[in-house]
Design an enzyme around this catalytic site. Structure first.
Site, PDB file in Angstrom:
ATOM      1  N   CYS A  63       0.812  -1.223   0.000  1.00  0.00           N
ATOM      2  CA  CYS A  63       0.000   0.000   0.000  1.00  0.00           C
ATOM      3  C   CYS A  63       0.845   1.272   0.000  1.00  0.00           C
ATOM      4  O   CYS A  63       1.459   1.620   1.010  1.00  0.00           O
ATOM      5  CB  CYS A  63      -0.955   0.001   1.188  1.00  0.00           C
ATOM      6  SG  CYS A  63      -2.191   1.323   1.080  1.00  0.00           S
ATOM      7  N   CYS A 181      -1.007   3.667  -6.992  1.00  0.00           N
ATOM      8  CA  CYS A 181      -1.701   2.750  -6.086  1.00  0.00           C
ATOM      9  C   CYS A 181      -1.613   1.358  -6.683  1.00  0.00           C
ATOM     10  O   CYS A 181      -2.015   1.164  -7.835  1.00  0.00           O
ATOM     11  CB  CYS A 181      -3.175   3.164  -5.962  1.00  0.00           C
ATOM     12  SG  CYS A 181      -4.221   2.003  -5.060  1.00  0.00           S
TER      13      CYS A 181
END
Length: 233
Positions: A63, A181
């Site tokens: 992440c 992302c």
């Protein structure tokens, strides 16, 4: 992390002799908010410990925004701490974070001015921009897609990305970050965006794959995965 990185490693297996196994441990997070990201990051030591039980050769922390929301330069602290967890378990392994990988990839590509597409809400997107700018990269233009539900981030259609990039001013940028992302799919549109813009395109997942291959002391080459993994770097 669990879709595009294995896809890239599988594509590499078509052109190089190395073979890979993929192991994952999950940190819980449903909505991409600062509080949930901090709670998620607190689980990273557990995940590193669990994965080191499998004697893996490299760990990737998926992440990007979880790291970048913890303060400038946090990827270095996280990587060092998690690597220490594996060493204490008798299975030392290098740790790559997607946040650190993207920052390092932009340096490798000599990209000082970039355009960025991110799925996050505007305040989190601003944190990502500030983090990258603190690392010496200027974000010239960006799109914040404002998707807070983590599953909806994963369900975003990568076919939308060329149109989103077309709405950005990419004049004078050195590279385009098509997805800041690893959760938001983008691999299927990387080559198209490179062709349409004439700019090198990188994503968090591509950068993470590059750094994982480097950590494994393997040639960082993957077909169809953009400029960074083309062999030019």
């Amino acid at each position: 992390m669990e879709t595009e990185i294995p896809a890239m490693l599988a594509a590499r297996q078509l052109i190089r002799p190395e073979r890979f196994t993929f192991h994952s441990a999950r940190m819980r997070m449903k909505h991409v908010t600062k509080d949930e990201l901090a709670a998620m990051d607190a689980q990273s030591d557990r995940c590193a410990l669990e994965l080191s039980d499998a004697r893996v050769d490299v760990l990737g922390y998926a992440c990007l925004v979880a790291i970048m929301s913890m303060g400038h330069g946090y990827h270095r602290e996280s990587q060092k701490r998690l690597a220490a967890v594996t060493a204490e378990n008798g299975a030392p392994a290098p740790v790559v974070t997607s946040a650190g990988a993207l920052v390092e990839a932009l340096g490798i590509m000599k990209a000082k001015r970039i355009a960025v597409v991110a799925p996050y809400m505007k305040p989190l997107t601003r944190m990502v921009i500030d983090y990258m700018e603190a690392e010496g990269v200027e974000v010239v233009s960006h799109a914040a897609l404002e998707i807070s539900d983590n599953l909806k981030v994963a369900a975003h259609d990568p076919a939308n990305l060329p149109g989103i990039v077309a709405g950005l001013d990419t004049t004078g940028v050195d590279a385009i970050v098509l997805s800041a992302c690893v959760q938001m799919p983008s691999l299927a549109s990387v080559s198209k965006v490179e062709a349409l813009t004439g700019k090198p395109v990188v994503t968090a997942a591509i950068a993470t794959t590059y750094q994982m291959l480097k950590a494994l002391e393997l040639e960082p080459v993957v077909p169809g995965a953009g400029a960074l993994l083309s062999g030019a770097y």
